[in-house]
Motif scaffolding. Structure first.
Motif, PDB file in Angstrom:
ATOM      1  N   UNK A   1       0.599  -3.911   4.719  1.00  0.00           N
ATOM      2  CA  UNK A   1       0.671  -5.031   3.778  1.00  0.00           C
ATOM      3  C   UNK A   1       0.787  -4.565   2.330  1.00  0.00           C
ATOM      4  N   UNK A   2       0.265  -3.393   2.021  1.00  0.00           N
ATOM      5  CA  UNK A   2       0.163  -2.980   0.628  1.00  0.00           C
ATOM      6  C   UNK A   2       0.153  -1.462   0.531  1.00  0.00           C
ATOM      7  N   UNK A   3      -0.060  -0.984  -0.693  1.00  0.00           N
ATOM      8  CA  UNK A   3      -0.188   0.451  -0.920  1.00  0.00           C
ATOM      9  C   UNK A   3      -1.469   0.958  -0.277  1.00  0.00           C
ATOM     10  N   UNK A   4      -1.553   2.267  -0.098  1.00  0.00           N
ATOM     11  CA  UNK A   4      -2.676   2.838   0.635  1.00  0.00           C
ATOM     12  C   UNK A   4      -3.920   3.030  -0.228  1.00  0.00           C
ATOM     13  N   UNK A   5      -3.811   2.811  -1.538  1.00  0.00           N
ATOM     14  CA  UNK A   5      -4.927   3.086  -2.436  1.00  0.00           C
ATOM     15  C   UNK A   5      -6.184   2.306  -2.061  1.00  0.00           C
TER      16      UNK A   5
END
Length: 461
Positions: A84-88
């Protein structure tokens, strides 16, 4: 291991793991793998002493199976989150839970409290690893991925050299609590290296459009609960133990099926069989290794530091074999790596079993376990290479989390079944260890049959 590919034109050569643009990302990721390796080796070495001091030997298997089982939830949530999003964000949450679990375990005054800490740590550990594998797919060219994965394995070298020995010395001198608390001091520097290097490299191609998979998350929770139920069923009276254990085992298989690529549990040719192979070898390896220090300290009366030599040798062999497979590249096929690796791991388990049955000198099991590490070093990176090669870029999080699911469920099931066997014959006896090693050898023979059957070849070949 991390040099540029020789012979390729400079204009077309993909940047290696130590190229300036990804250097700090590679170093930071390997540092986090280092933490996971150090924690695993250190805790495995010191846990027999912890269980005896807290009077919780009956919960010994749960202290290992619990984190693996509950880690499935963290793995699936992190995988979905990465799609869904960046891994941060999932990486930060995973590290936070990892630290919290270590703190609880380090301050535990009872075995149940320590198990709770291990459960919290397990969720965090599951959530940390998935973003790292997703980063391998997003930040590195396919030709470079075997080398960064070999770098992950190489990050086990220092922990393998010093982890078990330090854990044994710490546990025997200033106290086992610092085996947990000391790891916390290593987390912040590693995270500080990774975060700045993530910019522009951690987002997926279609991250914003990926929905939350509530069904997969729910099934992961069911899988975790049923593995825990299987482990705890050993504490029930004999008839109820068999009934609850059997139902829990069936429920685990039903629960993990939606979390894996189609065809894993039926050994469909290609990637599904590779995932199944990883489940089996992980269960056989961890199910044996967890009880080696228990055998060496409890029955051979060795100090924890001396017993840790078995884990040290295995870790070094794992790293060396992983480095060799990375250098070999396509000269060593995935199928050949699987066949050699399964034979090596089976030999190691036979050495442990024979040492226990025939009361051979402890060094036989210690030296024999080196073959386990070499086999795993050959196989584990190649299983991930084979899986990533077939993964859809939009489903990298799902595939990476599926691999982590089997990495957790395989060992957790092996340990849960070992706990059930131990409960039947009585806690702490040599007979229970023998039966546990027989179980892991049986799992290993199934893995060998799969590796040698040719079903791990790509389906298109």
């Amino acid at each position: 291991m991390m040099t540029e590919d020789a012979g390729a034109p400079a204009a077309t050569r993909p940047p290696g793991p130590l190229a300036p643009e990804v250097r700090w990302l590679s170093i930071g990721m390997c540092a986090l793998v280092f933490l996971a390796a150090f924690e695993q080796l250190a805790v495995t070495t010191s846990m027999p002493l912890v269980a005896r001091e807290l009077g919780g030997e009956s919960l010994y298997a749960l202290a290992f199976a619990g984190p693996l089982a509950i880690g499935v939830v963290g793995t699936v949530v992190a995988g979905n989150w990465c799609d869904r999003a960046a891994v941060r964000a999932p990486l930060l949450v995973g590290v936070g839970l990892f630290v919290a679990g270590l703190l609880i375990a380090g301050l535990a005054v009872t075995m149940p409290m320590l198990v709770v800490g291990r459960l919290v740590h397990g969720i965090g550990g599951g959530a940390i690893t998935v973003p790292l594998y997703v980063l391998v797919a997003r930040a590195y060219a396919p030709a470079v991925r075997p080398r960064i994965l070999a770098g992950f394995a190489a990050a086990w070298v220092v922990p393998a050299l010093i982890g078990p020995a330090i854990a044994g010395i710490v546990a025997d001198t200033i106290g086992w609590r610092w085996v947990f608390l000391g790891v916390i001091l290593l987390v912040l520097p590693a995270l500080a290296v990774v975060l700045p290097a993530l910019r522009g490299r951690d987002a997926g191609p279609e991250a914003a459009s990926a929905p939350w998979n509530a069904r997969a998350i729910a099934w992961s929770a069911v899988a975790a609960v049923t593995v825990l139920a299987l482990t705890l069923s050993a504490e029930l009276p004999r008839p109820a133990s068999f009934v609850v254990g059997g139902l829990a085992f069936a429920a685990v298989l039903a629960a993990i099926r939606p979390l894996l690529p189609a065809g894993v549990l039926t050994a469909r040719r290609g990637m599904p069989s590779v995932v199944l192979l990883r489940l089996l070898i992980g269960g056989a390896f961890v199910g044996t290794e967890v009880y080696l220090p228990y055998l060496l300290t409890g029955h051979y009366r060795l100090d924890a530091a001396v017993a840790g030599i078995a884990l040290t040798g295995s870790g070094l062999a794992w790293s060396a074999a992983s480095w060799l497979q990375g250098r070999a590249g396509e000269r060593l096929s995935n199928e050949a790596a699987f066949r050699i690796g399964t034979a090596s791991l089976a030999l190691a388990i036979v050495c442990s079993l024979a040492t226990t049955v025939f009361a051979w000198p402890a060094w036989v099991a210690i030296v024999g376990w080196i073959f386990a590490g070499s086999g795993m070093g050959l196989m584990f990176p190649r299983t991930m290479v084979a899986v990533l090669a077939d993964a859809d870029p939009a489903a990298q999080g799902f595939v990476s989390s599926a691999v982590q699911v089997v990495d957790a469920v395989g060992p957790a099931l092996a340990l849960a079944l070992t706990a059930a066997i131990t409960a039947v014959v009585g806690h702490g006896g040599t007979t229970s260890i023998v039966l546990g090693f027989c179980l892991t050898l049986g799992i290993m023979l199934a893995a060998g049959a799969l590796a040698w059957s040719g079903r791990t070849r790509p389906a298109s070949h």
